[in-house]
Design a protein around this motif. Sequence first.
Motif, PDB file in Angstrom:
ATOM      1  N   CYS A  27      43.729  51.233  40.825  1.00 21.41           N
ATOM      2  CA  CYS A  27      44.618  50.923  39.706  1.00 21.41           C
ATOM      3  C   CYS A  27      44.519  49.430  39.423  1.00 21.41           C
ATOM      4  N   GLU A  28      44.425  49.077  38.148  1.00 20.61           N
ATOM      5  CA  GLU A  28      44.351  47.659  37.792  1.00 20.61           C
ATOM      6  C   GLU A  28      45.689  46.983  38.085  1.00 20.61           C
ATOM      7  N   GLY A  71      48.001  44.510  36.717  1.00 24.53           N
ATOM      8  CA  GLY A  71      48.428  43.641  35.619  1.00 24.53           C
ATOM      9  C   GLY A  71      49.643  42.833  36.032  1.00 24.53           C
ATOM     10  N   ARG A  72      50.098  41.989  35.116  1.00 23.55           N
ATOM     11  CA  ARG A  72      51.276  41.166  35.391  1.00 23.55           C
ATOM     12  C   ARG A  72      52.518  41.939  34.951  1.00 23.55           C
TER      13      ARG A  72
END
Lengths: 356, 255
Positions: free
Chosen positions: B85-86, B88-89
């Motif tokens: 899973c990426e 992200g912020r």
Amino acid sequence: MHLNGGQIPDEYKKYTGRKISIIIAGIIVLFLLLILSISVGAVSIPFYDVFQTIFLQQKSDQWYTIIWNIRLPQALTGIVAGAGLAVAGVAMQSILRNPLGSPYTLGISNAAAFGAAFSVIILGTGTMHSTGGDAIVLDNPYITTIVAFFFCLVATAVILFISKIRGSSPEVMVLAGVAIGSLFTAGTMFLQYFADDNQLAAVVFWSFGDVGRADWGELILMGVVTIVCSLYFIINMWNYNAIDAGDETAKGLGVNVERIRLVGMIVSSFLSAIIVSFLGVIGFVGLVCPHITRRLIGDDHRFLIPGTIVCGGILLLASDTAARLILAPHILPVAILTAFMGAPVFIYLLIKGYTR
Amino acid sequence: MILNIEGLEFHYKSREVLNDISFSVEKNEILTILGPNGVGKTTLLKCINRIHHPKSGSILVGDRDIMKMTLPDIAKKVGYVAQSCEKGRLTAYDAILLGRKPHITWSVSEKDIRMVDAVINRLHMQELSMRYIDEMSGGELQKVSIARAIVQEPSLMLLDEPTSSLDLKNQQEILRIVSEVVKGHNVSAVMTMHDINTALRFSDRFLMLKDNRIFAAGGPEVITPENIKQVYDVDVDVEFLKSGPVVIPSQAAFV
């Protein structure tokens, strides 16, 4: 975190409230900057008079012509173009999942510059006049704009065509964009090599993006396109959040990733093409504003997209205001100032890291 | 029956990846797909929620044909936890809320918040919920991914290598969560996994793939030295301990 069944938790409310506050603060700064931008210049106009002339529309006012015919359209063009380029940039970065995505890095601006060069040199639509108090005049600016727009669309079509053959993966789109950009840059250089001095000057001048070129008609056109395209991006904010989590996760959440990517590219390219064709190449806004906003309010597109729109407006309007003041009465093209103003802010935020 | 697959076939360009795959999954059941790298385990999962389009065959989730459903409708029935899973912020809360995407038309509803609250409580993620996912460990991020799939309210969860790259403690915790969710709700799960012993501990049934086809299917009784030799080309012994069968590479495997 304290959870209270069905109510948004206080801590989360505070967290989202801070993001909304930043956006509201940005809007206030933008409004104040708009008044400042109209007020300053070769002739200074008091803030109160600016306010009165705009909102009470007193036509007898001595400032009416300057404000309504010159400064207001220029300032609003700065806001619209900045917002448009920035929102196109954030969309490109999100759908391509690449931090370097922007109309400039994906070759759209290079294509526009080639189109202008083609128009001026091959179709003979432009010669230099002067760069003094008034802007440079191209003999037939509409043809130049139309040809620039046409080549923007050609660049977009080629990127999309390659994506169609090889699949709409971010890598294919980014690499295709970089290749197309290089190709158009080489084409522009080729044309410039055979141009005479006047044509060369006209082409170089055109490529210096300038928000002072647009009249009310063009401003309204750019404004409508920017609003419609921004609404499209806002409607898709949840899709972009899902794509941020990875293509497979997004597909698992019911997102048609390929279609969102393709349509997003078409919309952002079209928006960039409209702005660049009217105003010339304005780099950096589309690249840096999304990153500045990300560092202030994070990656959640519910806040990132409106935040970037405001940030784009501020950066380009501030750059344009500075460009009119730095060497007054001479006016620098805004494109020179966007990088000068945006880069230090960006580097500072990069070093500082994300705001918590 | 939650999932029923008949005669599934999938080709990648001209290469055959899956052939004649038929199996079903019952309510509250965990089925684990086993097989060597490249045999098509992940592809099979991706066919089930139509990330990939099968060449032929039918896939029914409940009584609905996946091929005739829209993607958001599939997402309401099938939750998918990808292998990676990426980061992200986003806070964990936002990342989990994203699981409500198939149900959200414009803004977040009270039900969405209630679902997210319930899952955060259930998985004991209160301390984690306001942390950014790009600052999380692999185990924490995997928990977030599973929580996101749960808030989709699926009847079937697909988990692609949910314990890869996790330490022993996190492996146990993640699979215990999956097991609790499956047994406690009307949910079923299909997982892919490399660790046969972990799979034995948490799965009800197994599907062993070899040469793009189902080689063996059934309960723990299909995990035999002969089947493992055929599927993985490795010599193993299967010992029966108090806690259940355990697969141990035999001495011959080290020679």
